[in-house]
Write a protein that holds these residues in place. Structure first.
Motif, PDB file in Angstrom:
ATOM      1  N   TYR A 105       0.857  -1.185   0.000  1.00  0.00           N
ATOM      2  CA  TYR A 105       0.000   0.000   0.000  1.00  0.00           C
ATOM      3  C   TYR A 105       0.894   1.237   0.000  1.00  0.00           C
ATOM      4  N   ASP A 106       0.609   2.181  -0.884  1.00  0.00           N
ATOM      5  CA  ASP A 106       1.334   3.457  -0.923  1.00  0.00           C
ATOM      6  C   ASP A 106       0.307   4.577  -0.957  1.00  0.00           C
ATOM      7  N   TRP A 107       0.220   5.330   0.153  1.00  0.00           N
ATOM      8  CA  TRP A 107      -0.692   6.458   0.217  1.00  0.00           C
ATOM      9  C   TRP A 107       0.086   7.762   0.445  1.00  0.00           C
ATOM     10  N   SER A 108       1.302   7.818  -0.109  1.00  0.00           N
ATOM     11  CA  SER A 108       2.113   9.033   0.022  1.00  0.00           C
ATOM     12  C   SER A 108       1.477  10.214  -0.715  1.00  0.00           C
ATOM     13  N   ASN A 109       0.693   9.944  -1.743  1.00  0.00           N
ATOM     14  CA  ASN A 109      -0.098  10.972  -2.416  1.00  0.00           C
ATOM     15  C   ASN A 109      -1.533  10.778  -1.961  1.00  0.00           C
ATOM     16  N   PRO A 110      -2.079  11.651  -1.133  1.00  0.00           N
ATOM     17  CA  PRO A 110      -3.410  11.421  -0.563  1.00  0.00           C
ATOM     18  C   PRO A 110      -4.543  11.397  -1.589  1.00  0.00           C
ATOM     19  N   ASP A 111      -4.290  11.850  -2.808  1.00  0.00           N
ATOM     20  CA  ASP A 111      -5.325  11.826  -3.834  1.00  0.00           C
ATOM     21  C   ASP A 111      -5.163  10.670  -4.815  1.00  0.00           C
ATOM     22  N   HIS A 112      -4.155   9.817  -4.565  1.00  0.00           N
ATOM     23  CA  HIS A 112      -3.880   8.710  -5.482  1.00  0.00           C
ATOM     24  C   HIS A 112      -3.193   7.593  -4.689  1.00  0.00           C
ATOM     25  N   VAL A 113      -3.965   6.593  -4.284  1.00  0.00           N
ATOM     26  CA  VAL A 113      -3.449   5.496  -3.459  1.00  0.00           C
ATOM     27  C   VAL A 113      -3.276   4.266  -4.334  1.00  0.00           C
ATOM     28  N   VAL A 114      -2.096   3.648  -4.234  1.00  0.00           N
ATOM     29  CA  VAL A 114      -1.780   2.498  -5.075  1.00  0.00           C
ATOM     30  C   VAL A 114      -1.523   1.272  -4.205  1.00  0.00           C
ATOM     31  N   LEU A 115      -2.210   0.182  -4.540  1.00  0.00           N
ATOM     32  CA  LEU A 115      -1.998  -1.108  -3.899  1.00  0.00           C
ATOM     33  C   LEU A 115      -1.434  -2.033  -4.969  1.00  0.00           C
ATOM     34  N   THR A 116      -0.199  -2.474  -4.782  1.00  0.00           N
ATOM     35  CA  THR A 116       0.473  -3.326  -5.745  1.00  0.00           C
ATOM     36  C   THR A 116       0.562  -4.740  -5.193  1.00  0.00           C
ATOM     37  N   THR A 117       0.079  -5.698  -5.954  1.00  0.00           N
ATOM     38  CA  THR A 117       0.168  -7.102  -5.541  1.00  0.00           C
ATOM     39  C   THR A 117       1.617  -7.559  -5.678  1.00  0.00           C
ATOM     40  N   THR A 118       2.210  -8.002  -4.557  1.00  0.00           N
ATOM     41  CA  THR A 118       3.591  -8.477  -4.581  1.00  0.00           C
ATOM     42  C   THR A 118       3.673  -9.999  -4.502  1.00  0.00           C
ATOM     43  N   ASP A 119       2.594 -10.643  -4.050  1.00  0.00           N
ATOM     44  CA  ASP A 119       2.527 -12.096  -4.010  1.00  0.00           C
ATOM     45  C   ASP A 119       1.062 -12.482  -3.867  1.00  0.00           C
ATOM     46  N   SER A 120       0.704 -13.642  -4.341  1.00  0.00           N
ATOM     47  CA  SER A 120      -0.673 -14.114  -4.256  1.00  0.00           C
ATOM     48  C   SER A 120      -0.717 -15.575  -4.658  1.00  0.00           C
ATOM     49  N   VAL A 139      -3.185 -16.558  -6.535  1.00  0.00           N
ATOM     50  CA  VAL A 139      -3.840 -16.557  -7.848  1.00  0.00           C
ATOM     51  C   VAL A 139      -3.476 -15.365  -8.734  1.00  0.00           C
ATOM     52  N   TRP A 140      -3.071 -14.228  -8.140  1.00  0.00           N
ATOM     53  CA  TRP A 140      -2.828 -13.018  -8.916  1.00  0.00           C
ATOM     54  C   TRP A 140      -1.342 -12.754  -9.062  1.00  0.00           C
ATOM     55  N   GLY A 141      -0.945 -12.252 -10.220  1.00  0.00           N
ATOM     56  CA  GLY A 141       0.453 -11.917 -10.484  1.00  0.00           C
ATOM     57  C   GLY A 141       0.530 -10.766 -11.450  1.00  0.00           C
ATOM     58  N   GLY A 142       1.639 -10.656 -12.140  1.00  0.00           N
ATOM     59  CA  GLY A 142       1.801  -9.639 -13.174  1.00  0.00           C
ATOM     60  C   GLY A 142       1.539  -8.233 -12.670  1.00  0.00           C
ATOM     61  N   ARG A 143       0.597  -7.556 -13.313  1.00  0.00           N
ATOM     62  CA  ARG A 143       0.293  -6.159 -12.979  1.00  0.00           C
ATOM     63  C   ARG A 143      -0.896  -6.025 -12.031  1.00  0.00           C
ATOM     64  N   ASP A 152     -12.536   7.006  -7.785  1.00  0.00           N
ATOM     65  CA  ASP A 152     -12.406   6.144  -8.953  1.00  0.00           C
ATOM     66  C   ASP A 152     -11.383   5.069  -8.621  1.00  0.00           C
ATOM     67  N   VAL A 153     -11.761   3.828  -8.857  1.00  0.00           N
ATOM     68  CA  VAL A 153     -10.898   2.697  -8.549  1.00  0.00           C
ATOM     69  C   VAL A 153     -10.677   1.897  -9.825  1.00  0.00           C
ATOM     70  N   VAL A 154      -9.434   1.529 -10.056  1.00  0.00           N
ATOM     71  CA  VAL A 154      -9.096   0.626 -11.145  1.00  0.00           C
ATOM     72  C   VAL A 154      -8.518  -0.629 -10.495  1.00  0.00           C
ATOM     73  N   VAL A 155      -9.154  -1.761 -10.748  1.00  0.00           N
ATOM     74  CA  VAL A 155      -8.708  -3.046 -10.220  1.00  0.00           C
ATOM     75  C   VAL A 155      -8.170  -3.852 -11.397  1.00  0.00           C
ATOM     76  N   VAL A 156      -6.924  -4.283 -11.275  1.00  0.00           N
ATOM     77  CA  VAL A 156      -6.315  -5.108 -12.315  1.00  0.00           C
ATOM     78  C   VAL A 156      -6.116  -6.501 -11.741  1.00  0.00           C
ATOM     79  N   ARG A 157      -6.610  -7.489 -12.472  1.00  0.00           N
ATOM     80  CA  ARG A 157      -6.479  -8.875 -12.055  1.00  0.00           C
ATOM     81  C   ARG A 157      -5.811  -9.649 -13.180  1.00  0.00           C
ATOM     82  N   ASP A 158      -4.573 -10.048 -12.929  1.00  0.00           N
ATOM     83  CA  ASP A 158      -3.767 -10.786 -13.897  1.00  0.00           C
ATOM     84  C   ASP A 158      -3.507 -12.164 -13.289  1.00  0.00           C
TER      85      ASP A 158
END
Length: 157
Positions: A65-80, A82-86, A104-110
């Motif tokens: 989780y990176d919320w260093s920009n309070p108007d743009h929070v990014v959650l990057t999957t590092t392990d799973s 079932v999920w990988g890639g982007r 606005d939320v963009v969910v990427v499932r690879d």
């Protein structure tokens, strides 16, 4: 790979929603149903980041989780399992002149294996409604945390 776009307008401020999003304490599952308390593990947490494993129903992922920009929070999957890639989630907040906030939320499932690829296909076709409902429920639950009788009725769909 599936990319799902979600949107909601709320009377919450970005800070209020981010506070709920980054609350990794007991009861998180009341805010985010896909994060069962029994499967939640915080590996590291700083003032604007966290490394967390969470999941439910046999699906888990470790997220940065990176919320260093309070108007743009990014959650990057590092392990799973079932999920990988982007894979991950990106939350963007836009303050509106009337005091409401667009989320606005963009969910990427690879999918990284057969189970992930099948789940990704389901999300891309009939399953996006499940994510929409979970997002709607999270906004509603965080609104309830900050319930102010003056705000009720101002909630926009």
């Amino acid at each position: 790979m599936s990319t799902i776009h979600l949107h909601r307008t709320t009377w919450l401020t970005p800070e209020q929603y981010v506070a709920g999003l980054t609350d990794f304490g007991p009861g998180r599952s009341r805010l985010f149903s896909n994060s069962a308390d029994a499967h939640l593990k915080v590996h590291d947490r700083g003032p604007s980041h966290a490394d967390v494993t969470e999941g439910s129903n046999g699906i888990w992922e470790r997220l940065h989780y990176d919320w260093s920009n309070p108007d743009h929070v990014v959650l990057t999957t590092t392990d799973s399992n079932v999920w990988g890639g982007r894979s991950g989630h990106t939350y963007s907040f836009t303050r509106r002149p009337d005091g409401t906030t667009d989320i606005d939320v963009v969910v990427v499932r690879d999918g990284k294996n057969a189970k992930g690829r099948i789940l990704g296909l389901v999300l891309r076709t009939i399953g996006s409604g499940v994510l929409e409902k979970a997002f709607e429920n999270s906004v509603n639950a965080i609104e309830q945390r900050h319930a102010d009788p003056r705000q009720r009725g101002r909630i926009a769909a």
